[in-house]
Design a protein around this motif. Structure first.
Motif, PDB file in Angstrom:
ATOM      1  N   LEU A 267       0.817  -1.067   0.165  1.00  0.00           N
ATOM      2  CA  LEU A 267      -0.101  -0.035   0.100  1.00  0.00           C
ATOM      3  C   LEU A 267       0.937   1.275   0.145  1.00  0.00           C
ATOM      4  N   LYS A 268       1.867   1.243   0.740  1.00  0.00           N
ATOM      5  CA  LYS A 268       2.800   2.616   0.924  1.00  0.00           C
ATOM      6  C   LYS A 268       3.538   2.593  -0.571  1.00  0.00           C
ATOM      7  N   GLU A 269       3.764   1.765  -1.169  1.00  0.00           N
ATOM      8  CA  GLU A 269       4.620   1.896  -2.465  1.00  0.00           C
ATOM      9  C   GLU A 269       3.488   2.076  -3.559  1.00  0.00           C
ATOM     10  N   GLY A 270       2.516   2.122  -3.324  1.00  0.00           N
ATOM     11  CA  GLY A 270       1.376   2.375  -4.510  1.00  0.00           C
ATOM     12  C   GLY A 270       0.936   1.244  -5.236  1.00  0.00           C
ATOM     13  N   LEU A 271       1.441   0.033  -4.916  1.00  0.00           N
ATOM     14  CA  LEU A 271       1.064  -1.187  -5.607  1.00  0.00           C
ATOM     15  C   LEU A 271      -0.334  -1.734  -5.352  1.00  0.00           C
ATOM     16  N   ALA A 272      -1.085  -1.367  -4.357  1.00  0.00           N
ATOM     17  CA  ALA A 272      -2.181  -2.075  -3.964  1.00  0.00           C
ATOM     18  C   ALA A 272      -3.169  -0.839  -3.638  1.00  0.00           C
ATOM     19  N   ARG A 273      -4.355  -1.146  -3.241  1.00  0.00           N
ATOM     20  CA  ARG A 273      -5.418  -0.338  -2.973  1.00  0.00           C
ATOM     21  C   ARG A 273      -6.004  -0.957  -1.715  1.00  0.00           C
ATOM     22  N   VAL A 274      -6.952  -0.388  -0.947  1.00  0.00           N
ATOM     23  CA  VAL A 274      -7.737  -0.731   0.201  1.00  0.00           C
ATOM     24  C   VAL A 274      -8.915  -1.312  -0.308  1.00  0.00           C
ATOM     25  N   ALA A 275      -9.132  -2.722  -0.240  1.00  0.00           N
ATOM     26  CA  ALA A 275     -10.191  -3.219  -0.808  1.00  0.00           C
ATOM     27  C   ALA A 275     -10.975  -4.325   0.009  1.00  0.00           C
ATOM     28  N   TYR A 276     -12.131  -4.772  -0.387  1.00  0.00           N
ATOM     29  CA  TYR A 276     -12.715  -6.105   0.071  1.00  0.00           C
ATOM     30  C   TYR A 276     -12.646  -5.979   1.535  1.00  0.00           C
ATOM     31  N   VAL A 277     -13.441  -4.871   2.163  1.00  0.00           N
ATOM     32  CA  VAL A 277     -13.638  -4.579   3.499  1.00  0.00           C
ATOM     33  C   VAL A 277     -15.032  -5.176   3.964  1.00  0.00           C
ATOM     34  N   TYR A 278     -14.645  -6.350   4.740  1.00  0.00           N
ATOM     35  CA  TYR A 278     -15.739  -7.150   5.211  1.00  0.00           C
ATOM     36  C   TYR A 278     -15.611  -7.461   6.726  1.00  0.00           C
ATOM     37  N   PRO A 279     -16.511  -6.518   7.668  1.00  0.00           N
ATOM     38  CA  PRO A 279     -16.260  -6.415   9.025  1.00  0.00           C
ATOM     39  C   PRO A 279     -16.788  -8.125   9.410  1.00  0.00           C
ATOM     40  N   PRO A 280     -16.103  -8.600  10.560  1.00  0.00           N
ATOM     41  CA  PRO A 280     -15.364  -7.924  11.533  1.00  0.00           C
ATOM     42  C   PRO A 280     -13.705  -7.975  11.083  1.00  0.00           C
ATOM     43  N   ASN A 281     -13.406  -8.786   9.919  1.00  0.00           N
ATOM     44  CA  ASN A 281     -11.970  -8.522   9.640  1.00  0.00           C
ATOM     45  C   ASN A 281     -11.428  -7.365   8.971  1.00  0.00           C
ATOM     46  N   THR A 282     -11.352  -6.421  10.077  1.00  0.00           N
ATOM     47  CA  THR A 282     -10.923  -4.926   9.785  1.00  0.00           C
ATOM     48  C   THR A 282      -9.733  -4.442  10.841  1.00  0.00           C
ATOM     49  N   ARG A 283      -9.026  -5.427  11.406  1.00  0.00           N
ATOM     50  CA  ARG A 283      -8.167  -5.205  12.572  1.00  0.00           C
ATOM     51  C   ARG A 283      -7.041  -3.849  12.102  1.00  0.00           C
TER      52      ARG A 283
END
Length: 247
Positions: A138-154
């Motif tokens: 994510l920091k290197e810009g090679l991914a995006r935040v996605a597939y956010v399905y609670p409760p797996n959001t630690r």
């Protein structure tokens, strides 16, 4: 005198009971608060790498079995998805993922929700020598935040911060407006045709047949199986849905 003594005893007992109730109530409150903030575990389990699949998926040996691991909370551009082209920065993400997971001890961390998706893949946070692979991508810009399905959001907050820093710096997938969206990545790599055709020509030079009746027949020509970009790939041979048939 007797009445005064009885009254004194009654007051002492009452004060003692009130104090006891307050202690119980306080303990119950503390236990309740503790339960809401410590659900789940951050324990990590060590695994051994078998191979990478793409930028956000790997195969590992977990508890003595081969398992496909899909990284929680991130998405990288496609390189092997059936009926999809190679997308810009997809190969970059795959290469960087490979560099990271081959670097020292590989560990998985599970969240409090389900551990497998509908394809039977393990859902986990991945670490290489203690470094978060997801956060690095994510920091290197090679991914995006996605597939956010609670409760797996630690680690959602820290991942979003990492993504934001890459957006601000216009890194990789964030260089072009509209490429990385809430629904995925748009567009195909300009190098896609050249890369795929050269691979296909090399593989077909030894064997022209690309249609096989089953995996047994396919492995006679390609013992290690074939990726989804190969002309011999058939989705029905890809039972674990990892974009690699008959491996």
């Amino acid at each position: 005198m007797k009445q005064t003594l009885q009254l004194t005893v009654w007051l002492i007992v009452t004060l003692f009971l009130l104090s006891a109730c307050g202690t119980v109530s306080s303990n119950q409150s503390a236990d309740s608060s503790h339960a809401t903030t410590t659900s789940g575990t951050t324990d990590k389990v060590e695994v051994s790498l078998i191979r990478i699949v793409d930028g956000d998926t790997i195969k590992v040996n977990y508890n003595g079995q081969e398992e496909t691991v899909r990284y929680l909370l991130i998405d990288t551009p496609e390189t092997k998805a059936p009926n999809k082209c190679v997308q810009p920065y997809g190969k970059n993400a795959s290469k960087r993922n490979e560099e990271l997971v081959e670097n020292g001890k590989l560990e998985l961390e599970f969240d409090v929700g389900q551990r497998k998706d509908k394809y039977g893949r393990l859902l986990a946070y991945v670490y290489a020598d203690g470094q978060s692979v997801q956060e690095t991508l994510l920091k290197e810009g090679l991914a995006r935040v996605a597939y956010v399905y609670p409760p797996n959001t630690r680690y959602l907050d820290s991942y979003e911060d990492a993504e934001a820093s890459a957006i601000d710096a216009h890194k990789a997938v964030w260089q072009q407006d509209g490429y990385a969206t809430d629904k995925g990545f748009t567009g195909c790599s300009l190098e896609k045709n050249d890369d795929v055709s050269s691979d296909v020509e090399t593989e077909q030079s030894d064997e022209s047949a690309t249609n096989f009746a089953n995996c047994t027949a396919l492995r006679e020509t390609y013992p290690e199986g074939v990726p989804s970009t190969h002309p011999a790939y058939q989705q029905k041979f890809d039972r674990d849905k990892d974009n690699y048939a008959c491996e």
